[in-house]
Motif scaffolding. Structure first.
Motif, PDB file in Angstrom:
ATOM      1  N   UNK A 126      36.713  48.672  41.224  1.00 23.82           N
ATOM      2  CA  UNK A 126      37.297  49.929  41.699  1.00 23.82           C
ATOM      3  C   UNK A 126      37.685  49.822  43.169  1.00 23.82           C
ATOM      4  N   UNK A 127      36.883  49.095  43.935  1.00 27.65           N
ATOM      5  CA  UNK A 127      37.179  48.909  45.356  1.00 27.65           C
ATOM      6  C   UNK A 127      38.467  48.114  45.549  1.00 27.65           C
ATOM      7  N   UNK A 128      38.642  47.052  44.766  1.00 25.88           N
ATOM      8  CA  UNK A 128      39.860  46.246  44.855  1.00 25.88           C
ATOM      9  C   UNK A 128      41.067  47.077  44.440  1.00 25.88           C
ATOM     10  N   UNK A 129      40.924  47.859  43.362  1.00 29.30           N
ATOM     11  CA  UNK A 129      42.016  48.718  42.902  1.00 29.30           C
ATOM     12  C   UNK A 129      42.378  49.741  43.986  1.00 29.30           C
ATOM     13  N   UNK A 130      41.341  50.304  44.624  1.00 27.66           N
ATOM     14  CA  UNK A 130      41.565  51.287  45.688  1.00 27.66           C
ATOM     15  C   UNK A 130      42.345  50.669  46.848  1.00 27.66           C
ATOM     16  N   UNK A 131      41.959  49.463  47.250  1.00 24.65           N
ATOM     17  CA  UNK A 131      42.645  48.783  48.345  1.00 24.65           C
ATOM     18  C   UNK A 131      44.088  48.452  47.977  1.00 24.65           C
ATOM     19  N   UNK A 132      44.283  48.039  46.726  1.00 24.72           N
ATOM     20  CA  UNK A 132      45.638  47.713  46.271  1.00 24.72           C
ATOM     21  C   UNK A 132      46.531  48.948  46.274  1.00 24.72           C
ATOM     22  N   UNK A 133      46.016  50.041  45.700  1.00 30.08           N
ATOM     23  CA  UNK A 133      46.820  51.266  45.616  1.00 30.08           C
ATOM     24  C   UNK A 133      47.075  51.884  46.986  1.00 30.08           C
ATOM     25  N   UNK A 134      46.131  51.676  47.919  1.00 30.59           N
ATOM     26  CA  UNK A 134      46.329  52.191  49.276  1.00 30.59           C
ATOM     27  C   UNK A 134      47.531  51.531  49.939  1.00 30.59           C
ATOM     28  N   UNK A 135      47.862  50.336  49.468  1.00 34.77           N
ATOM     29  CA  UNK A 135      49.019  49.613  49.990  1.00 34.77           C
ATOM     30  C   UNK A 135      50.264  49.809  49.122  1.00 34.77           C
ATOM     31  N   UNK A 136      50.125  50.619  48.068  1.00 37.63           N
ATOM     32  CA  UNK A 136      51.231  50.880  47.140  1.00 37.63           C
ATOM     33  C   UNK A 136      51.755  49.596  46.488  1.00 37.63           C
ATOM     34  N   UNK A 137      50.813  48.704  46.183  1.00 39.47           N
ATOM     35  CA  UNK A 137      51.178  47.454  45.529  1.00 39.47           C
ATOM     36  C   UNK A 137      50.933  47.554  44.030  1.00 39.47           C
ATOM     37  N   UNK A 138      51.819  46.927  43.273  1.00 39.26           N
ATOM     38  CA  UNK A 138      51.573  46.778  41.843  1.00 39.26           C
ATOM     39  C   UNK A 138      50.592  45.624  41.650  1.00 39.26           C
ATOM     40  N   UNK A 139      50.076  45.488  40.440  1.00 38.90           N
ATOM     41  CA  UNK A 139      49.199  44.354  40.146  1.00 38.90           C
ATOM     42  C   UNK A 139      49.912  43.039  40.448  1.00 38.90           C
ATOM     43  N   UNK A 187      50.417  38.246  46.402  1.00 36.78           N
ATOM     44  CA  UNK A 187      49.964  38.250  47.796  1.00 36.78           C
ATOM     45  C   UNK A 187      48.664  37.460  47.944  1.00 36.78           C
ATOM     46  N   UNK A 188      47.788  37.572  46.942  1.00 36.35           N
ATOM     47  CA  UNK A 188      46.492  36.912  47.003  1.00 36.35           C
ATOM     48  C   UNK A 188      46.508  35.496  46.419  1.00 36.35           C
ATOM     49  N   UNK A 189      47.592  35.132  45.783  1.00 35.26           N
ATOM     50  CA  UNK A 189      47.656  33.814  45.184  1.00 35.26           C
ATOM     51  C   UNK A 189      46.801  33.700  43.933  1.00 35.26           C
ATOM     52  N   UNK A 190      46.685  34.803  43.181  1.00 35.06           N
ATOM     53  CA  UNK A 190      45.910  34.825  41.941  1.00 35.06           C
ATOM     54  C   UNK A 190      46.832  35.162  40.768  1.00 35.06           C
ATOM     55  N   UNK A 191      46.403  34.812  39.584  1.00 35.46           N
ATOM     56  CA  UNK A 191      47.160  35.199  38.403  1.00 35.46           C
ATOM     57  C   UNK A 191      47.028  36.700  38.197  1.00 35.46           C
ATOM     58  N   UNK A 192      48.087  37.324  37.694  1.00 36.28           N
ATOM     59  CA  UNK A 192      48.046  38.769  37.455  1.00 36.28           C
ATOM     60  C   UNK A 192      46.908  39.119  36.508  1.00 36.28           C
ATOM     61  N   UNK A 193      46.723  38.311  35.475  1.00 44.80           N
ATOM     62  CA  UNK A 193      45.673  38.582  34.498  1.00 44.80           C
ATOM     63  C   UNK A 193      44.281  38.498  35.143  1.00 44.80           C
ATOM     64  N   UNK A 194      44.119  37.576  36.087  1.00 45.90           N
ATOM     65  CA  UNK A 194      42.833  37.428  36.781  1.00 45.90           C
ATOM     66  C   UNK A 194      42.530  38.678  37.595  1.00 45.90           C
ATOM     67  N   UNK A 195      43.524  39.150  38.349  1.00 40.86           N
ATOM     68  CA  UNK A 195      43.331  40.343  39.163  1.00 40.86           C
ATOM     69  C   UNK A 195      43.045  41.554  38.280  1.00 40.86           C
ATOM     70  N   UNK A 196      43.739  41.654  37.164  1.00 35.80           N
ATOM     71  CA  UNK A 196      43.529  42.767  36.243  1.00 35.80           C
ATOM     72  C   UNK A 196      42.088  42.777  35.727  1.00 35.80           C
ATOM     73  N   UNK A 197      41.588  41.592  35.367  1.00 35.35           N
ATOM     74  CA  UNK A 197      40.214  41.496  34.863  1.00 35.35           C
ATOM     75  C   UNK A 197      39.194  41.854  35.944  1.00 35.35           C
ATOM     76  N   UNK A 198      39.473  41.467  37.189  1.00 28.16           N
ATOM     77  CA  UNK A 198      38.567  41.804  38.298  1.00 28.16           C
ATOM     78  C   UNK A 198      38.520  43.319  38.483  1.00 28.16           C
ATOM     79  N   UNK A 199      39.697  43.954  38.483  1.00 29.19           N
ATOM     80  CA  UNK A 199      39.763  45.401  38.683  1.00 29.19           C
ATOM     81  C   UNK A 199      39.080  46.160  37.549  1.00 29.19           C
ATOM     82  N   UNK A 200      39.128  45.617  36.347  1.00 30.87           N
ATOM     83  CA  UNK A 200      38.549  46.306  35.190  1.00 30.87           C
ATOM     84  C   UNK A 200      37.112  45.891  34.905  1.00 30.87           C
TER      85      UNK A 200
END
Length: 207
Positions: free
Chosen positions: A29-42, A48-61
């Motif tokens: 939730x903290x990562x999602x909050x930081x991402x949305x505060x910057x108005x970034x999509x997944x 930006x972080x050099x991670x796979x979209x699926x990896x970031x999605x799994x971290x956020x969930x």
């Protein structure tokens, strides 16, 4: 204001708020909050972080516990430090707070040397204690020693003339519009040298 009076005002302010218990941080939730505060999509955040979209999605969930390497990439991508990932903003629940105290409507706390009027009394969890004081004392003999307390203090003369006594400095005469900022742990007292009682604004840090 005897030695016990100033701490009692600080105690009143500190005890006026609820002491909320700390809750475990939800990293996703903290990562999602930081991402949305910057108005970034997944997609944008992952790039930006050099991670796979699926990896970031799994971290956020909460479906994946990120490695330290992934945490470092996230922090760099979000332009924060790794510890900040685990530190939620401390002021989330106090953004936009305001308290208005009309003239004469502050909570009165009279003493033998001062008449204190607490300002913004109903605002809980304050970081500062503001109050107006009518200075009755005319001599240091009226005090039971120095006042000392934690934090820092700001004094502003509203009316009249006062003498500020401090433990490590020569007494200072202060008139309307004059101010002083000092360590609360240094002994201090204020007397009025006006024909009438002087009035001052005091702001004491509570953190």
């Amino acid at each position: 204001m005897s030695t016990n009076e100033q701490p009692s005002l600080i105690r009143i302010a500190r005890d006026s708020g609820d002491h909320a218990e700390l809750e475990p941080l939800d990293l996703g939730a903290r990562v999602r909050q930081l991402r949305k505060a910057r108005n970034w999509t997944l997609e944008q955040a992952a790039t930006q972080a050099g991670l796979a979209r699926s990896t970031l999605s799994k971290i956020e969930n909460g479906q994946m516990s990120p490695t330290y390497d992934a945490l470092k990439k996230l922090a760099i991508g979000l332009e924060i430090s790794v510890p900040q990932l685990f530190t939620p903003p401390q002021r989330d629940q106090v953004i936009g707070r305001m308290a208005v105290t009309r003239m004469g409507e502050g909570a009165a706390h009279p003493t033998t040397t001062y008449e204190h009027e607490l300002l913004a009394e109903n605002l809980t969890k304050k970081q500062m204690l503001p109050y107006r004081a009518r200075v009755r004392a005319r001599s240091m003999d009226e005090f039971e020693g120095w006042v000392r307390h934690d934090g820092e203090e700001f004094l502003y003369v509203l009316t009249g003339v006062v003498q500020l006594y401090t433990e490590f400095y020569e007494p200072v005469e202060m008139r309307r519009g004059d101010s002083a900022y000092y360590d609360g742990s240094m002994g201090h007292n204020v007397i009025s040298v006006s024909d009438e009682d002087a009035t001052i604004l005091w702001v004491t840090s509570l953190a």
